[in-house]
Write an enzyme that holds these catalytic residues in place. Structure first.
Site, PDB file in Angstrom:
ATOM      1  CB  SER A 129      86.060  32.594  25.413  1.00 17.87           C
ATOM      2  OG  SER A 129      86.707  31.599  26.185  1.00 17.87           O
ATOM      3  CE  LYS A 130      91.767  33.598  20.266  1.00 19.91           C
ATOM      4  NZ  LYS A 130      92.784  34.584  20.438  1.00 19.91           N
ATOM      5  NE  ARG A 131      88.962  31.080  29.438  1.00 18.88           N
ATOM      6  CZ  ARG A 131      88.819  32.368  29.160  1.00 18.88           C
ATOM      7  NH1 ARG A 131      89.832  33.039  28.672  1.00 18.88           N
ATOM      8  NH2 ARG A 131      87.671  32.991  29.371  1.00 18.88           N
TER       9      ARG A 131
END
Ligand code: GLU
Length: 506
Positions: free
Chosen positions: A262-264
């Protein structure tokens, strides 16, 4: 047999995700390999989440990657007008309506006049009947009372597919290009909304099948997170009396064994790789590993991938995405595969970000790239390595200068300035290959140091710092060749002066 037709069908809710880029790549590869057609279809049915900026970002990213499409829109305003258009789902609502009504007429779908409240009431009634709370009601699905009534009321209605078959013993199966034979019990399916009562946009499975069918798509290649949708889609093909395409479900890019990336976790947008100075083929060389490999080979141009790609080498296991590994692949790609010409063109915007305005064809650009391409993992790093070549005066590492520019090296630096003026050739595009010129200059430099009774171990670092302002650079002869006789001499004299001034200061 007609030529394969493949498609990439992004939903424009953000930038192009690297997982999406991987999927686009496999579709593109097979289209190019087979002489088929690569279609771009924009699945923009989620009006609340779709943005025009995202459409543009996806197109820009695909173009940057070099994954060109044969049919599809050319930008957010131009549908492209290919033979199977429109290619924006939002422009195809009349078609979905027509197909949905056709399925109602053939008995495969029905008009459902229930409201969400009706469904809630039924859910609560079932929970009461089982003596559990509503949130503990598992394995239950709402069966519409309108399912078998052929009613036409003057009320809004959803159109639903008749998929719920609790008594069925059938296994819905297909031979997946990646996963092999997949069998899913028909009794696990539920009736699915094809078009809602209050929104003309189709739900994903329906829009997807109507489009893949009407766009004559032969291969549906996508991430394995869509396996769950395929049985319903197969029912839809059957209901339409249409031939099934070949399905292939590619592995996921994972953060770890059980979590999707994910983006994180880091850079997941293709645009970020562009901004950081990755080469498109460097990034694709890493992404292609999520589903395909060729022995131990790591670096592939797109042309090479088209040559080598084959479904027999496709693998099904999800892979853990390693940001560091991706960077290493890019570094190797820059060092070993990318041509100096390509790097020279691509590094220009990264030099510009450092306010170094170097135009394509600048006489020192090609030589400069030649000397540093082994030292950089991105174009941004390449621009950093080249910085001192294009600045009027190099940015001097002052801590190193305090150590290295001492009075006892001043005369040597001056002598080497004289040497540079005499021995360093002016280079232009007609000059001998860089490697030959470098060998000759290295030779001359060695002889000069001998004649001056100078030890390279002692004078090497002051000369390096004088020419570049830095302590870690390409070799001295390479730098002198790129800088040319006059700039080399000027920098050496500046450093000689500083070295003498250091005496005055102490
Ligand atoms: N719009 C869908 C997605 O982005 C497409 C899935 C498919 O390829 O069928 O996941």
């Amino acid at each position: 047999m007609s030529k394969p037709r493949l498609r990439f069908a992004p939903s424009p809710t953000g930038s192009l995700h690297i997982g999406g880029a991987r999927t686009a790549l496999f579709n593109w590869l097979w289209a190019r390999k087979s002489g088929g057609t690569f279609v771009l279809r924009v699945e923009d049915t989620d009006v609340a989440r779709n943005t025009r900026a995202s459409v543009e970002a996806i197109f820009t990213a695909l173009r940057w990657l070099g994954l060109d499409w044969d049919e599809g829109p050319s930008d957010a305003d131009d549908d492209g007008g290919g033979p199977h258009g429109p290619y924006f789902q939002s422009k195809r609502v009349a078609l979905y309506r027509e197909y949905a009504e056709r399925l109602v007429r053939s008995g495969h779908a029905y008009r459902c006049y229930c409201t969400p409240e009706d469904e809630d009431i039924a859910r609560r009634a079932e929970a009461d009947r089982r003596g559990v709370s509503v949130d503990k009601l598992v394995g239950w699905s709402f069966v519409s009372p309108w399912r078998d009534k052929d009613a036409e009321l003057d009320k809004p209605y959803a159109i639903k597919l008749k998929a719920f078959a609790p008594e069925s013993k059938e296994l819905i199966q297909w031979k997946d290009l990646v996963l092999g034979t997949i069998k899913i019990p028909a009794n696990s399916l539920r009736d699915e909304v094809l078009i809602r009562s209050n929104n003309p946009m189709p739900l994903y499975n329906f829009g997807c099948v109507v489009d893949d069918h009407t766009m004559a798509i032969s291969h549906v290649i996508r991430g394995n997170d869509h396996v769950i949708n395929t049985p319903t889609q197969i029912l839809l093909y059957r209901a339409l009396g249409a031939e099934l395409p070949t399905f292939g479900h590619l592995p996921m890019l994972m953060k770890d064994e059980s979590t999707k990336l994910s983006k994180r976790d880091g850079a997941v947008g293709v645009d970020q790789y562009d901004q950081q100075g990755y080469l498109p083929d460097g990034l694709l060389s890493y992404l292609v590993r999520f589903g395909w490999s060729f022995g131990n080979e790591e670096l592939f141009t797109k042309a090479k991938l088209v040559e080598l790609f084959d479904w027999s080498r496709v693998s099904k296991s999800n892979g853990i995405y390693d940001f560091k590994k991706c960077r290493v692949i890019n570094q190797k790609f820059i060092a070993k595969i990318a041509t100096v010409d390509e790097l020279s063109k691509r590094v220009i915007p990264f030099l510009a970000k450092r306010e170094l305005l170097v135009r394509d064809g600048h006489p020192r650009l090609i030589d400069a790239v030649t000397t540093v391409k082994h030292r950089a993992d991105t174009l941004a790093a390449l621009a950093d390595e080249m910085d001192f070549y294009f600045r009027a005066r190099p940015v001097i590492d002052e801590a190193a200068a305090a150590q290295l520019f001492k009075p006892d090296v001043a005369d040597a630096l001056d002598a080497l300035a004289v040497f540079a003026e005499a021995a360093v050739p002016e280079r232009d595009e007609r000059s001998s290959p860089f490697a030959d010129a470098k060998t000759a200059l290295e030779d001359a430099l060695r002889k000069k140091l001998e004649a001056l009774a100078l030890d390279m171990k002692v004078i090497g670092q002051p000369v390096r710092l004088a020419l570049s302002g830095r302590t870690a650079t390409p070799d001295l002869a390479s730098m002198m060749l790129v800088l040319g006789p006059n700039v080399s001499a000027l920098r050496l004299r500046d450093a000689a002066q500083r070295s003498r001034d250091a005496a005055a200061a102490t």
